[in-house]
Design an enzyme around this catalytic site. Structure first.
Site, mmCIF file in Angstrom:
data_model
loop_
_atom_site.group_PDB
_atom_site.id
_atom_site.type_symbol
_atom_site.label_atom_id
_atom_site.label_comp_id
_atom_site.label_asym_id
_atom_site.label_seq_id
_atom_site.Cartn_x
_atom_site.Cartn_y
_atom_site.Cartn_z
ATOM 1 N N ARG A 168 37.955 46.573 47.683
ATOM 2 C CA ARG A 168 38.212 45.637 46.575
ATOM 3 C C ARG A 168 39.659 45.163 46.528
ATOM 4 N NH1 ARG A 168 33.776 46.489 47.438
ATOM 5 N NH2 ARG A 168 32.072 47.008 46.013
ATOM 6 N N SER B 178 32.103 43.827 37.355
ATOM 7 C CA SER B 178 32.617 45.197 37.251
ATOM 8 C C SER B 178 34.044 45.213 36.721
ATOM 9 C CB SER B 178 32.574 45.892 38.615
ATOM 10 O OG SER B 178 31.248 46.008 39.073
ATOM 11 N N GLU C 52 39.331 46.336 38.436
ATOM 12 C CA GLU C 52 38.878 45.487 39.528
ATOM 13 C C GLU C 52 39.010 44.019 39.152
ATOM 14 O OE1 GLU C 52 34.554 44.618 41.584
ATOM 15 O OE2 GLU C 52 35.239 46.696 41.473
#
Length: 294
Positions: free
Chosen positions: A160, A209, A280
């Protein structure tokens, strides 16, 4: 190409919150993109690309810079042999449609990622055991110094994360995929979409998320569920009752409401598990999470 002033960014985000951008443009070609970047450089303005507005939290005060949303040829996708060639603004859904029709597999995981090719490169998007780094050959990155192709290693792709920063725009990307019957691709996508629908609040306004999964036996969502945060609400935002690593716009949520929920989630995770969760979601504008416990 027209440069618009004071455009509300909340309507372009999947959460539906956030203030205006000082300037907004929709470049449809590489020339127009370079023109927009030159315009911003002359005025010493920051530049950010917003894609489809997922994985993005825009400050209530807005963004004092130029926000870009790529269109035209910069949002097209095509198949060349076993390669997917796509503009940075191409949606993952369109790309999946193209490769499925060409009987190319390996991109199915992207059905769970409601964003664009460029956004995927930016954060090395991934789901269900795969990510951009696994299939990306190279990406065309444009900034004030011009355009250049970069490999996954040069982009610094890891979980990520990439080394790209605001002012650098992913104009295009090339992926190498493999032959797979269209029926198998459809079956893979149906399975993954069913998993996503069963676990995530797909019918609510979220930015995706919230936190990266920590190095722990529990995922971020399971950890926050154990902290008793499902359904916890501040202002117009709430932690999803379905999946604790999602924040829903329950009723007129502001970015400040989402930040307050994130701060509380981080506090409880640190207190109960000794883990400091890392966000994130990308921030745009004057947003900062307070230190854990601060």
């Amino acid at each position: 190409m027209r440069i618009e002033q004071e455009v509300a960014l909340g309507r372009f985000t999947t959460l539906g919150a956030g203030g205006p951008a000082r300037a907004f443009a929709r470049p449809e070609s590489l020339d127009e993109l370079e023109e927009a970047l030159a315009w911003a450089r002359e005025r010493e303005l920051a530049v950010a690309t917003i894609g489809l507005g997922s994985n993005l939290l825009v400050a209530d005060e807005g963004f004092d810079g130029l926000a870009l949303r790529l269109g035209g040829e910069l949002a097209e996708a095509r198949v060349e042999g076993e390669k997917l060639v796509a503009g940075g603004g191409a949606s993952n859904a369109v790309c999946l449609h193209r490769v499925r029709a060409a009987a190319l597999g390996g991109f199915e995981f992207a059905c769970a990622i409601p964003g664009t090719v460029g956004g995927g490169v930016w954060m090395n998007a991934g789901a269900y055991g795969s990510d951009w780094a696994a299939i990306l050959d190279r990406a065309l990155v444009v900034d004030e110094d011009g355009a250049r192709w970069l490999t996954p290693a040069e982009l610094g792709l890891r979980y990520r994360h990439s080394e790209l920063r605001h002012g650098q725009v992913v104009a295009a990307a090339e992926f190498t995929l493999g032959a797979l019957p269209e029926e198998q691709i459809r079956a893979n996508v149906a399975r993954l979409q069913a998993l996503r629908k069963a676990a995530q609040p797909t019918n609510k306004r979220t930015f995706g998320s919230v936190f990266k999964n920590p190095e722990h036996e529990l995922s971020a969502g399971r950890m926050l569920e154990a902290c008793g945060l499902k359904g916890h609400r501040i202002g117009g935002a709430q932690i999803s009752p379905r999946h604790a690593n999602f924040i829903e716009n329950a009723d007129g949520a502001r970015a400040a409401d989402a930040i307050a929920l994130m701060a509380e989630a981080r506090r409880r995770a640190r207190e109960q598990f000794g883990i400091e969760l890392v966000h994130e979601v990308e921030f745009l504008g004057p947003i900062e999470l307070p230190p854990v416990g601060g």
